[in-house]
Write a protein that holds these residues in place. Sequence first.
Motif, PDB file in Angstrom:
ATOM      1  N   UNK A  54       6.892  -4.534 -76.683  1.00 34.62           N
ATOM      2  CA  UNK A  54       7.609  -5.904 -76.810  1.00 34.62           C
ATOM      3  C   UNK A  54       7.626  -6.791 -75.858  1.00 34.62           C
ATOM      4  N   UNK A  55       8.160  -6.385 -74.669  1.00 34.29           N
ATOM      5  CA  UNK A  55       8.461  -7.407 -73.742  1.00 34.29           C
ATOM      6  C   UNK A  55       7.858  -6.382 -72.184  1.00 34.29           C
ATOM      7  N   UNK A  56       7.542  -7.035 -71.324  1.00 31.54           N
ATOM      8  CA  UNK A  56       7.149  -6.628 -69.927  1.00 31.54           C
ATOM      9  C   UNK A  56       7.762  -7.553 -69.104  1.00 31.54           C
ATOM     10  N   UNK A  57       8.457  -6.950 -68.241  1.00 29.18           N
ATOM     11  CA  UNK A  57       9.377  -7.692 -67.168  1.00 29.18           C
ATOM     12  C   UNK A  57       8.530  -7.013 -65.877  1.00 29.18           C
ATOM     13  N   UNK A  58       7.844  -8.118 -65.177  1.00 31.95           N
ATOM     14  CA  UNK A  58       6.850  -7.780 -64.146  1.00 31.95           C
ATOM     15  C   UNK A  58       7.315  -8.312 -62.699  1.00 31.95           C
ATOM     16  N   UNK A  59       7.198  -7.536 -61.769  1.00 33.81           N
ATOM     17  CA  UNK A  59       7.343  -7.798 -60.400  1.00 33.81           C
ATOM     18  C   UNK A  59       8.797  -7.975 -60.029  1.00 33.81           C
ATOM     19  N   UNK A  60       9.622  -7.450 -60.863  1.00 36.94           N
ATOM     20  CA  UNK A  60      11.107  -7.681 -60.152  1.00 36.94           C
ATOM     21  C   UNK A  60      11.525  -6.435 -59.462  1.00 36.94           C
ATOM     22  N   UNK A  61      12.373  -6.499 -58.709  1.00 33.70           N
ATOM     23  CA  UNK A  61      13.193  -5.428 -57.999  1.00 33.70           C
ATOM     24  C   UNK A  61      14.260  -4.739 -58.870  1.00 33.70           C
ATOM     25  N   UNK A  62      13.989  -3.559 -59.056  1.00 33.44           N
ATOM     26  CA  UNK A  62      14.622  -2.799 -60.240  1.00 33.44           C
ATOM     27  C   UNK A  62      15.799  -2.095 -59.479  1.00 33.44           C
ATOM     28  N   UNK A  63      16.927  -2.294 -59.939  1.00 36.04           N
ATOM     29  CA  UNK A  63      18.136  -1.812 -59.206  1.00 36.04           C
ATOM     30  C   UNK A  63      18.622  -0.560 -60.036  1.00 36.04           C
ATOM     31  N   UNK A  64      18.132   0.707 -59.469  1.00 37.84           N
ATOM     32  CA  UNK A  64      18.378   1.789 -60.093  1.00 37.84           C
ATOM     33  C   UNK A  64      19.589   2.733 -59.636  1.00 37.84           C
ATOM     34  N   UNK A  65      19.857   3.790 -60.172  1.00 33.93           N
ATOM     35  CA  UNK A  65      21.082   4.596 -59.692  1.00 33.93           C
ATOM     36  C   UNK A  65      21.058   4.781 -58.289  1.00 33.93           C
ATOM     37  N   UNK A  66      19.916   5.061 -57.705  1.00 31.50           N
ATOM     38  CA  UNK A  66      20.128   5.531 -56.279  1.00 31.50           C
ATOM     39  C   UNK A  66      19.102   4.523 -55.319  1.00 31.50           C
ATOM     40  N   UNK A  72      16.464   0.867 -55.058  1.00 30.79           N
ATOM     41  CA  UNK A  72      15.950  -0.773 -55.422  1.00 30.79           C
ATOM     42  C   UNK A  72      14.406  -0.581 -55.079  1.00 30.79           C
ATOM     43  N   UNK A  73      13.906  -0.715 -56.161  1.00 32.71           N
ATOM     44  CA  UNK A  73      12.284  -0.412 -56.078  1.00 32.71           C
ATOM     45  C   UNK A  73      11.583  -1.643 -56.704  1.00 32.71           C
ATOM     46  N   UNK A  74      10.426  -2.023 -56.191  1.00 32.10           N
ATOM     47  CA  UNK A  74       9.732  -3.260 -56.949  1.00 32.10           C
ATOM     48  C   UNK A  74       8.905  -2.367 -58.010  1.00 32.10           C
ATOM     49  N   UNK A  75       9.112  -2.966 -59.231  1.00 34.17           N
ATOM     50  CA  UNK A  75       8.648  -2.312 -60.445  1.00 34.17           C
ATOM     51  C   UNK A  75       8.399  -3.201 -61.600  1.00 34.17           C
ATOM     52  N   UNK A  76       7.462  -3.008 -62.377  1.00 34.02           N
ATOM     53  CA  UNK A  76       7.519  -3.422 -63.766  1.00 34.02           C
ATOM     54  C   UNK A  76       8.428  -2.477 -64.855  1.00 34.02           C
ATOM     55  N   UNK A  77       8.958  -3.283 -65.678  1.00 29.13           N
ATOM     56  CA  UNK A  77       9.532  -2.508 -66.745  1.00 29.13           C
ATOM     57  C   UNK A  77       9.270  -2.895 -68.299  1.00 29.13           C
ATOM     58  N   UNK A  78       8.729  -1.880 -68.814  1.00 30.62           N
ATOM     59  CA  UNK A  78       8.180  -2.109 -70.323  1.00 30.62           C
ATOM     60  C   UNK A  78       9.439  -1.828 -71.417  1.00 30.62           C
ATOM     61  N   UNK A  79       9.461  -2.577 -72.299  1.00 29.33           N
ATOM     62  CA  UNK A  79      10.300  -2.538 -73.426  1.00 29.33           C
ATOM     63  C   UNK A  79       9.681  -2.389 -74.788  1.00 29.33           C
ATOM     64  N   UNK A  80      10.263  -1.662 -75.584  1.00 27.46           N
ATOM     65  CA  UNK A  80       9.618  -1.367 -77.041  1.00 27.46           C
ATOM     66  C   UNK A  80      10.987  -0.784 -78.160  1.00 27.46           C
ATOM     67  N   UNK A  81      11.008  -1.464 -78.945  1.00 29.28           N
ATOM     68  CA  UNK A  81      12.215  -1.169 -80.028  1.00 29.28           C
ATOM     69  C   UNK A  81      13.300  -1.118 -79.321  1.00 29.28           C
ATOM     70  N   UNK A  82      13.647  -2.104 -78.319  1.00 31.87           N
ATOM     71  CA  UNK A  82      15.002  -2.186 -77.774  1.00 31.87           C
ATOM     72  C   UNK A  82      15.204  -1.451 -76.779  1.00 31.87           C
ATOM     73  N   UNK A  83      14.225  -0.408 -76.229  1.00 38.25           N
ATOM     74  CA  UNK A  83      14.432   0.330 -75.243  1.00 38.25           C
ATOM     75  C   UNK A  83      13.655   0.449 -74.008  1.00 38.25           C
ATOM     76  N   UNK A  84      13.992   0.802 -72.677  1.00 40.37           N
ATOM     77  CA  UNK A  84      13.054   0.844 -71.964  1.00 40.37           C
ATOM     78  C   UNK A  84      12.330   2.091 -72.089  1.00 40.37           C
ATOM     79  N   UNK A  85      10.839   1.557 -71.973  1.00 37.66           N
ATOM     80  CA  UNK A  85       9.707   2.906 -72.380  1.00 37.66           C
ATOM     81  C   UNK A  85       8.990   3.350 -71.158  1.00 37.66           C
ATOM     82  N   UNK A  86       9.024   2.512 -70.136  1.00 37.15           N
ATOM     83  CA  UNK A  86       8.359   2.556 -68.887  1.00 37.15           C
ATOM     84  C   UNK A  86       8.986   1.895 -67.836  1.00 37.15           C
ATOM     85  N   UNK A  87       8.634   2.430 -66.623  1.00 42.29           N
ATOM     86  CA  UNK A  87       9.142   1.589 -65.333  1.00 42.29           C
ATOM     87  C   UNK A  87       8.256   2.245 -64.264  1.00 42.29           C
ATOM     88  N   UNK A  88       7.409   1.373 -63.651  1.00 42.45           N
ATOM     89  CA  UNK A  88       6.655   1.714 -62.669  1.00 42.45           C
ATOM     90  C   UNK A  88       5.892   0.393 -62.135  1.00 42.45           C
TER      91      UNK A  88
END
Length: 457
Positions: free
Chosen positions: A13-25, A27-43
Motif C-alpha cells: 500500500x505504501x513504501x517509505x523510501x530512504x529514511x533513517x529508521x529509529x528502531x528499538x536499539x 538507527x538504520x537507513x532503510x525502506x519501510x513497506x506497509x500493507x493493510x495498516x501493518x509494517x510488512x518489511x523493513x530493509x
Amino acid sequence: MTITSDPTMGDFDVLVRGGLVVGPTHVVPADLAIADGLIVEIGPEIEGSAAAEIDATGLHVFPGCVDPHVHLNDPGTDWEGFSSGTEAFALGGGTCLFDMPLNASPPTVDGPSFDLKVAAAREQAHTDFCLWGGLVPGDVDRLDELAERGVIGFKAFMCDTGVDEFPAADDLTLYEGMARAARLGLPVAVHAESDAITMGLTERARREGRTSVRDYLETRPPFVETEAVARAILLAEETGCALHVVHVSTAAAAVLVAEARSRGVDVSCETCPQYLLLTDEDAERIGALAKCSPAIRPRAGAEALWGEVGAGRIPMLACDHSPAPPELKQGDDAFSWWGGISGLQTLRGTLLAVAQERGLTLPEVAGLTAGAAAERFALPRKGRLEVGFDADLALVDLGHEGIVERADLRYRYPQSPFVGMSTRGRVVRTLLRGDAVIEDGRLVPNATFGRIVRPEM
C-alpha cells in the motif's frame, strides 16, 4: 519530501523510501513497506511497488508517540476535546493516547459513561486512543463492566481531584479496587500525593492569606509524593495488583518504584516534561500556566529526576495534558487556578532538543515516548517500528530547530508553559496504520479515523 502515487500499482500500500529508521536499539537507513495498516518489511532498497511511495531522504522515521496520560474532556464539556487534542498530538508525531476518566461529563466510571466517550471519540479522533476507567468510592462493583468494554486500566486519585464527580479514593477503596483489578488482570494507575498533608497545608496557607505561586509550591513538598507512592506500593504488593504511578516528580519516588520492582512487585512509573524541563523559579515566572500537581520542583530535583531517566528507572514520558479554559487560569490566588499543563503537541520535540546533552540516543527517545508505554500496557502492535506492528510513523526533520510558538499550537486554548522553549525536529508527516494524518505539517482533511485500542492480555 516527495510523494508519488499510482492506485494501479501495488505490491504494498505504501513504501517509505530512504529514511533513517529509529528502531528499538539502532538507527538504520532503510525502506519501510506497509500493507493493510501493518509494517510488512523493513530493509535496504525493498523491491516492489506500492500505491503510494514516500521519499523520506534526510528524514528520521520514528514510531508514533504513545502517550499514556492525557486529559481530553469529551463528552459534555467545552474544554479540550478529541478533535483539537488529537490534531495537536498528531502534529507532534503522536498516534495513540490514553485518555483519563475524570474530566468528561459524565466521568468514565461505568459502562454507560464508557460508551458515551467512545461514541464521542469515534466521531472526532485523528489518532488511536485507549480509555482509562475510574476507580472512585462506591465504584468497585462497576470495574467489571469497564473491563469488559476494554479499558486500559483504572485510574485513582489519592488526593483531592478538584472534580466533585470524581472523588479521591480512600485507602479502603484503593485496596478493594486493586484487589478487583488484580482479578480482572488490569493495572491501577494512581495520582500519588498525601491528601491529608496537602489539604492541611493548603487550608493553613489560605487561612493566613498566603496565596502566591511560592505558597502553592510549599503546600506540595516532595515527601507528600513519596509517602503516597510507598502506600500505593504496599497495597499493590498485598493485592497482587499491577500498579502504575503517574507523573512522578521526584527521584525518591522513582527509587521506591525501582526497589519494589526488584523484589517482584508489578509496578511502573512515568514522568513528564514539566518535571524535567521546568523549575520552581520557572513556575513563579510563568504563573498559572505552569500550575500542576504534583508541583514543579527546584532545579536540584529536576536534575535528580534526569538521573533516574538516564538510569532507566523511569522508562516512559507522558505529557499529562490537562488544559483548562483561560478564565480558570486567571486571578491573583494561585490556589484558585486550575492545576493542569498543556503539553500534548510538544512532548517529543522538547525532549529531542535536550536529548544529546542528556546523553539520550534516538532509540532511547523512541522508547521513552512510545515503546515503553505500549509494552507496559499490553499493546503488542504499537510503539515500535518492527514487522507485524501497526504502521504508526512520524517522519521527522531533525535538522529543524526552533522554539515553541503559541501560534503553532492546535489546542482548543493555545496556551502552554512550554511556549518559548527550544524544540528540535519538525514532524513532516504522521501516518496512522499507514494512512496520512499529517502532511507537510498540516492535518489532512477528513483524517478522522482514529480507533479505540484495547489491551491484549
